[in-house]
Design a protein around this motif. Structure first.
Motif, PDB file in Angstrom:
ATOM      1  N   LEU A 131       0.821  -1.207   0.000  1.00  0.00           N
ATOM      2  CA  LEU A 131       0.000   0.000   0.000  1.00  0.00           C
ATOM      3  C   LEU A 131       0.859   1.262   0.000  1.00  0.00           C
ATOM      4  N   ASP A 132       1.975   1.210   0.736  1.00  0.00           N
ATOM      5  CA  ASP A 132       2.901   2.344   0.722  1.00  0.00           C
ATOM      6  C   ASP A 132       3.399   2.609  -0.706  1.00  0.00           C
ATOM      7  N   MET A 133       3.770   1.524  -1.401  1.00  0.00           N
ATOM      8  CA  MET A 133       4.251   1.667  -2.780  1.00  0.00           C
ATOM      9  C   MET A 133       3.139   2.199  -3.687  1.00  0.00           C
ATOM     10  N   TYR A 134       1.913   1.725  -3.460  1.00  0.00           N
ATOM     11  CA  TYR A 134       0.783   2.180  -4.278  1.00  0.00           C
ATOM     12  C   TYR A 134       0.555   3.680  -4.091  1.00  0.00           C
ATOM     13  N   VAL A 135       0.612   4.135  -2.831  1.00  0.00           N
ATOM     14  CA  VAL A 135       0.396   5.554  -2.548  1.00  0.00           C
ATOM     15  C   VAL A 135       1.506   6.400  -3.178  1.00  0.00           C
ATOM     16  N   ILE A 136       2.752   5.926  -3.111  1.00  0.00           N
ATOM     17  CA  ILE A 136       3.876   6.660  -3.717  1.00  0.00           C
ATOM     18  C   ILE A 136       3.667   6.799  -5.217  1.00  0.00           C
ATOM     19  N   GLU A 137       3.167   5.719  -5.843  1.00  0.00           N
ATOM     20  CA  GLU A 137       3.009   5.728  -7.301  1.00  0.00           C
ATOM     21  C   GLU A 137       1.755   6.475  -7.750  1.00  0.00           C
ATOM     22  N   HIS A 138       0.692   6.449  -6.931  1.00  0.00           N
ATOM     23  CA  HIS A 138      -0.595   6.993  -7.370  1.00  0.00           C
ATOM     24  C   HIS A 138      -1.045   8.212  -6.569  1.00  0.00           C
ATOM     25  N   GLY A 139      -0.254   8.627  -5.599  1.00  0.00           N
ATOM     26  CA  GLY A 139      -0.643   9.752  -4.776  1.00  0.00           C
ATOM     27  C   GLY A 139      -1.384   9.311  -3.533  1.00  0.00           C
ATOM     28  N   GLN A 140      -1.582  10.247  -2.617  1.00  0.00           N
ATOM     29  CA  GLN A 140      -2.241   9.929  -1.352  1.00  0.00           C
ATOM     30  C   GLN A 140      -3.651   9.411  -1.603  1.00  0.00           C
ATOM     31  N   ALA A 141      -4.039   8.387  -0.827  1.00  0.00           N
ATOM     32  CA  ALA A 141      -5.370   7.806  -1.025  1.00  0.00           C
ATOM     33  C   ALA A 141      -5.852   7.182   0.270  1.00  0.00           C
TER      34      ALA A 141
END
Length: 250
Positions: free
Chosen positions: A121-131
């Motif tokens: 999830l950390d990687m997803y947020v880094i790639e796609h922005g805060q969520a």
């Protein structure tokens, strides 16, 4: 016929309507003089099991599946929920010893999967922005979203649950010819096992394991402390406090 994770022992139902009144999602109806669970509405939260005064709302017992797995000559590995630390407080090491005494080949902590989910999830947020996400850790919550708030399905975390992730991790380490058995407090984990075969293969509640220990006359207070308390591939560490209040650990 395969039973759902929660079902009604029809012959003993007394039509007291208590389960109907207390079901938070109104997933129970009276039909043919007994209370029937509507499985297309049920989230398997277990409220009816706790509230039924006659004990006719029953959790499916999957001990026979585990015992059959022991006969399959495959390695049977426990995915142990972090809540064992509170459920068996003061005897937590002895509970792990008891699992080995029952015949399990290895014990691993589900929290390892939780740590992997947090990383993803950390990687997803880094790639796609805060969520913001609805955690998929609880199958009952996932069922609630899926059945009652389908417009929010896209808000579920875009990664598998900690249990599914841990099961996949164990298969990565030890191969697909293993049996993964989740042990924890949650009835709804049986839904997860049914819906995602192999991730895990079987889910047991603490209550089922306690029943098994009683049948085998294994007492936590007097178990042989010479049995090593071992976790594979290692202890989960900080991840074991994953299910804290106000959200999951990063």
């Amino acid at each position: 016929m395969e039973r759902y994770p929660i079902y009604t022992e029809v012959n003993n139902c007394r039509d007291c309507y208590k389960c109907v009144r207390t079901c938070p999602v109104k997933a129970i109806q009276i039909r043919d003089a007994h209370a029937e669970i509507l499985h297309d509405r049920c989230t398997y939260c277990g409220t009816c099991v706790n509230e039924c005064p006659n004990g006719v709302k029953v959790i499916r017992n999957d001990l026979d599946k585990v015992q059959m797995a022991f006969l399959s000559n495959r390695k049977v590995i426990v995915s142990l929920a972090p809540s064992y630390l509170s459920e068996f407080h003061g005897l937590e090491d002895n509970f792990v010893r008891a699992l080995y005494k029952l015949g399990f080949d290895a014990v691993s902590e589900t929290a390892i999967g939780a740590a992997l989910v947090s990383q993803a999830l950390d990687m997803y947020v880094i790639e796609h922005g805060q969520a913001n996400f609805i955690s998929t850790a609880c199958p009952s919550v996932v069922e609630l979203v899926r059945k009652y708030f389908p417009e929010c399905i896209h808000e579920l975390a875009p990664v598998p649950s900690p249990l599914q992730t841990h099961s996949a991790y164990l298969r990565h380490l030890y191969g697909n010819d293993i049996v993964v058995v989740f042990i924890g407090p949650c009835i709804a984990k049986k839904v997860e096992a049914d819906a995602h075969p192999g991730y895990p293969d079987i889910a047991l509640t603490f209550r089922e394991v306690e029943q098994w220990l009683e049948e085998e006359n294994i007492q936590l207070e007097t178990i042989d402390t010479g049995i090593p308390v071992e976790f594979v591939p290692a202890k989960a560490g900080k991840a074991s406090i994953y299910p804290i209040e106000n959200g999951q650990i990063p």
